[in-house]
Design an enzyme around this catalytic site. Structure first.
Site: not given
Ligand code: PEP
Ligand code: MG
Length: 551
Positions: A189, A295, A331, A430, A453-454, A464, A501
């Site tokens: 993040h 976020r 979110r 996710e 991402n998750d 990650r 996203c």
């Molecule tokens: C994701 O997990 O792709 C996402 C957009 O949320 P974050 O990166 O805030 O975990």
């Molecule tokens: Mg996420």
């Protein structure tokens, strides 16, 4: 001149002075002093300087933010002046003959623990204030720079061993030129924040960064390279490179105002991911079609108490009003994991990424969640709000949220407060579980948004944030692409839109693939929007992309 290589996690070039950022109490040594009297003197002088410093911060903050937010610095003064606090520190120095930094850190930690155990929510929340106040004094005692916090006239390059998201966001955008760290990864993040702020950032530099404090540095975010004490030729070279980089960005500006539509007429929404109100500006200047992901948890970080309903309402209203013609997807908080806070009871976990986070925290803290929903619904009258739920794994969680929303609406009606009855409710996909049952999920919501991402982290079982495993964190993996395809098909079968996203949304190598899947919206860091728009506009969706053929 020193040239060091690391990992570039945010593009761009920065040239400026390094400011070493340290979380003081983590580096405090404990040692015996020969002359406790002199040490006491040193402590008392430090205390005076800390008070002057905090008072100055208070005065500065009053001009920048509201008085109620600035008052925190006065609270810190009160903590350091507290007679019990002073007495304990002086006893450790005078009687135990230990150094002042250790005495302050020990006292702050002990006192903070007492507050943490208290039953009263407000008093509990003082926990981090006590630690913060102690840190300020320790920094002064360690003779760490207490020069002014970086300001817009003197922006600096921040160097640190590691930065947490809450620390990264605590720097005001125009006061920082870029980041250099020892520890970090592409998809953490913190790196996403740096990219959202449009600040060049290089991590995994193997050097004692504190030694660079006050020196001139160059960051080359693209090459993952830094220069310390660069010579004049290198500085000139990088000024020229920076100019070329800016020109390239200026070329992209030609995309401003153009529709996000392919050569053969397929439309897609290219929206912005934002984390702080400061990011609105770059979302607007990069011509975002909408906000696809706000976020909201960043409003909750780097503070010692929970933002109340009216504070949240103000923030949501500000974002929504900044996009009067387009939708704004907010979110619900994704706190937990690397986005920890002290004022909610989030346990210390062995595996926090898979722990108490996102919707799980909301489910366990009904009133806390309701406060956010109340603020969101009250803000909904100012534009086109969409609410996005995070870390959903099953339909029961959605049913719970829907019941809570009903409760919130009932309350607002009873109080005569206005809200929009047609706010769209969506779910982030996710986790592999959510992707696999996306057929069921899509029947229950108005839209879904794939958090790659998750989704990548959990599908591949690759943390990650773990830089040792970064080579295996592979969002192009067939499993991920197949899951995206499944979710898109399930959403469209239910007649609802699907967006992406995660960071993958900005990857232009995949733009034709996403278009072929008829993804409705791609949401990304603002600085990538125009590049992706250019890619969309040169794509012909009659040509089947290779990635799709291989699935
Ligand atoms: C994701 O997990 O792709 C996402 C957009 O949320 P974050 O990166 O805030 O975990
Ligand atoms: Mg996420």
């Amino acid at each position: 001149m020193l040239e060091l290589y690391g990992r570039g996690v945010s593009n761009g070039i920065a040239i400026g002075t390094v400011e070493y950022y340290t979380n003081a109490s983590d580096n405090v040594l404990k040692y015996k002093v020969d002359d406790p009297k002199a040490e006491l003197e040193r402590y008392r002088n430090g205390l005076q300087l800390a008070k002057i410093h905090l008072q100055k911060l208070y005065d500065e903050a009053c001009n920048r933010v509201s008085k109620s937010e600035s008052v925190i610095f006065q609270t810190h003064i009160m903590i350091l002046e507290d007679s019990k606090f002073v007495e304990t520190v002086e006893e450790i120095i005078g009687v135990n003959k230990l150094n002042a930094e250790y005495a302050v850190t020990y006292t702050a930690k002990k006192l903070a623990e007492v507050f943490r155990e208290l039953d009263d929510d407000y008093l509990q929340s003082r926990y981090s204030d006590i630690l913060d106040a102690g840190n300020t004094l320790v920094k002064i005692l360690q003779n760490k720079k207490t020069r002014k916090t970086p300001d817009e006239d003197n922006p600096v390059i921040i160097a640190a061993r590691e930065l947490m998201p809450s620390e990264t966001m605590s720097f005001k955008k125009n006061t920082v030129l870029g980041f250099i760290t020892n520890i970090g990864s592409q998809n953490s993040h913190t790196s996403i924040l740096a990219r959202t702020m449009g600040l060049p950032s290089v991590t995994r530099i193997e050097a004692a960064l504190a030694d660079f404090d006050g020196k001139t540095a160059i960051i080359d975010g693209q090459l993952g390279k830094i220069f310390i004490d660069p010579d004049q030729t290198t500085i000139a070279l990088y000024h020229a490179k920076k100019e070329r980089y800016n020109k390239l960005r200026a070329t992209l500006k030609r995309q401003i105002g153009l529709p996000s539509v392919t050569k053969n007429g397929q439309k897609i929404i290219l929206s912005a991911n934002i984390g702080m109100l400061d990011d609105i500006e770059s979302a607007v200047s990069n011509d975002a079609d909408a906000v696809g992901l706000f976020r909201s948890e960043y409003l909750f970080l780097h503070r010692s108490y929970c933002p109340n309903e009216s504070e949240q309402l103000e923030a949501y209203k500000t974002v929504i009003k900044a996009f009067p013609k387009s939708s704004v997807t907010i979110r619900t908080v994704d706190l937990g994991a690397d986005k920890g806070i002290d004022y909610l009871d989030i346990p210390v976990e062995k595996n926090p990424a898979m722990g108490f986070r996102g919707i799980r925290i909301c489910l366990a803290n009904h009133q806390f969640f309701k406060t956010q929903l109340r603020a969101l619904y009250r803000a909904s009258v100012f534009g086109r709000l969409k609410i996005l739920l995070t870390m959903i794994n099953n339909v029961e969680e959605i049913e719970y949220v829907k019941r809570t929303i009903k409760e919130v609406k009932r309350e607002l009606r009873a109080e005569g407060l206005q809200y929009n009855d047609n706010v769209k409710l969506g779910v982030m996909i996710e986790t592999p579980a959510a992707a696999i049952i996306s057929d069921d999920i899509c029947k229950m919501v108005d839209f879904v948004s794939i958090g790659t991402n998750d989704l990548t982290q959990f599908t591949l079982a690759i943390d990650r944030g773990n830089n040792k495993l970064e080579y295996s964190y592979e969002p192009y993996h067939k499993a991920i692409l197949r899951l995206i395809k499944t979710v898109s098909e399930n959403a469209h079968k239910c007649g609802i839109p699907v967006s992406i996203c995660g960071e993958l949304a900005a990857d232009v190598k995949l733009t034709p693939f996403f278009l072929a899947l008829k993804i409705d919206e791609l949401s990304m860091i603002p600085s990538k929007i125009l590049k992706v728009r250019a890619r969309v506009r040169e794509t012909d969706t009659n040509i089947i992309p290779e990635q799709l053929k291989k699935l």
